[in-house]
Design an enzyme around this catalytic site. Structure first.
Site, short mmCIF file in Angstrom:
data_model
loop_
_atom_site.label_atom_id
_atom_site.label_comp_id
_atom_site.label_asym_id
_atom_site.label_seq_id
_atom_site.Cartn_x
_atom_site.Cartn_y
_atom_site.Cartn_z
CE LYS A 176 -3.05 -3.32 0.88
NZ LYS A 176 -3.76 -3.98 0.04
C1 LIG Z 1 -4.33 -5.23 1.04
C2 LIG Z 1 -6.14 -5.03 1.47
C3 LIG Z 1 -6.33 -5.63 2.52
C4 LIG Z 1 -5.67 -6.49 3.45
O1 LIG Z 1 -4.92 -5.59 4.10
P1 LIG Z 1 -3.84 -6.14 4.96
O2 LIG Z 1 -3.18 -4.78 5.89
O3 LIG Z 1 -2.72 -6.82 4.46
O4 LIG Z 1 -4.62 -7.17 6.06
C5 LIG Z 1 -8.02 -5.74 2.56
N1 LIG Z 1 -8.63 -5.23 1.56
C6 LIG Z 1 -8.25 -4.69 0.49
C7 LIG Z 1 -9.10 -3.93 -0.44
C8 LIG Z 1 -6.78 -4.80 0.09
O5 LIG Z 1 -6.28 -4.20 -0.81
#
Ligand SMILES: *Cc1c(COP(=O)(O)O)cnc(C)c1O
Length: 368
Positions: A176
């Site tokens: 992210k």
């Molecule tokens: C990356 C992501 C998650 C999970 O995030 P984590 O912090 O890795 O648990 C959930 N929903 C979406 C849409 C994502 O892109």
């Protein structure tokens, strides 16, 4: 996605370690306050990931066995999994072609009298139309959780995405824009929900470990409900505080690179790149391109790009096509299936140069 981590983050993590306070403590508290302010929320509750944040959001809304929760299949699988964590049934809604997001119509199409909540995703950073869906959810009397895993720095109607949400969950995974290694945040606007979330992430304790350590007198804590250990560490929060200071610059840089992609790709027929929706702006967390009458198949495009040293990725996954959801028979999801099969994500990161972009577009041109 290559995380933009540098010496400053390394220093901040080292300082947290030297301070002796490595579990959830003062840096987590500061990160919560500063993150909430950045995304326009009243309260932030740091957690171990967005996935655990989504789990707590559904617990907060009282979702459980027998309940249906509408989610897009077109999302990282954690969105649907969180529904199963609370024993509820995920029901997949289709998405619109331009944003990859659920709409009032696609959600309404799969709504039943058992629907208790919707988890709507700001997919790949492209915000969904919050005005429409928040109002609809209220009129249907169902809860709305915003999966804002990818949405830090995106905007809707001139506000940060996630601002004004009943409850939103954010991710700081290295894929992210902002990262703390692993980590997440839940944001809410009311103090009561924030207090409950703080308890839920910390074993149901009525006094946080940080407050207990800071107290002069011995504090006898009570455990008010069966809960979880979903805490963030102070080492992660120290990194997060530095990352937060970079957010505006990261988004500006990504949007400039995306604009350049748009200009270059406009000359190639059969490619439709993701854009800002009419009601907001994306942070271009994922720069996805839909093949629309392109001569070469998606998988061949990926192979050709890889052969030329370009690591593009397949488009956003569809949970209902995975073995974990083989027992679910969703209503037809034609747009979801089209996007997941006919799209790819082009490289977009802080180290991408104009020469890299020219090279990527040249390879695509030879495949058109
Ligand atoms: C990356 C992501 C998650 C999970 O995030 P984590 O912090 O890795 O648990 C959930 N929903 C979406 C849409 C994502 O892109």
């Amino acid at each position: 996605m290559i995380p933009d981590l540098g010496e400053e983050e390394a220093q901040a993590a080292a300082e947290a370690i030297r301070s002796g306070w490595v579990a959830q403590g003062p840096r987590v508290a500061r990160f919560e306050t500063e993150f909430a302010a950045t995304v326009g929320a009243e309260h932030g509750v740091a957690v171990s990931s967005c996935t655990t944040g989504l789990h707590l959001a559904l617990v907060l809304l009282g979702i459980g066995p027998g309940d249906e929760v509408i989610v897009p299949s077109l999302s990282f699988i954690a969105t649907a999994n969180a529904v199963r964590y609370v024993g509820a049934t995920p029901v997949f809604a289709d998405v619109e072609l331009t944003t990859g997001n659920v709409t009032v119509e696609t959600v309404d199409a799969v709504r039943t009298e058992r629907t208790r909540a919707v988890v709507a995703v700001h997919q790949g950073g492209v915000p969904f139309d919050t005005a429409g869906l928040r109002k609809a959810a209220e009129s249907w009397d169902v809860g709305l959780v915003e999966d804002a895993a990818c949405a830090a720095g995106s905007t809707v109607y001139g506000q940060p995405a996630g601002a004004g949400a009943r409850v939103a969950a954010w991710s700081f995974h290295p894929r992210k824009l902002l990262t703390t290694g692993e980590g997440g945040m839940v944001t809410v606007d009311d103090a009561e929900s924030a207090a409950r979330l703080r308890r839920l992430r910390e074993h149901g304790m009525n006094v946080s470990a940080a407050d207990r350590h800071a107290a002069k007198q011995p504090v006898l804590e009570a455990y008010l409900e069966t809960a979880f250990n979903y805490r963030m560490t102070d080492i992660q929060a120290a990194v997060g505080l530095v990352q937060l200071g970079k957010l505006a610059g990261l988004v500006a840089q990504r949007r400039a690179l995306a604009a350049r992609y748009h200009a270059l790709l406009a000359e190639i027929d059969g490619l439709v790149p993701v854009r800002d929706p009419a009601y907001g702006t994306t942070n271009y967390q994922s720069f996805w391109v839909l093949l629309d009458g392109f001569r070469t198949s998606r998988d061949e495009v990926l192979t050709s790009l890889a052969a030329q040293g370009v690591s593009a990725r397949r488009g956003i996954m569809a949970a209902h096509l995975e073995p974990a959801y083989a027992d679910v028979t969703p209503a037809p999801l034609p747009v979801t299936e089209r996007i997941t099969r006919e799209s790819l994500i082009l490289p977009l990161h802080h180290k991408l140069t104009e020469a890299d972009q020219n090279h990527i577009v040249e390879v695509l041109r030879t495949l058109a």
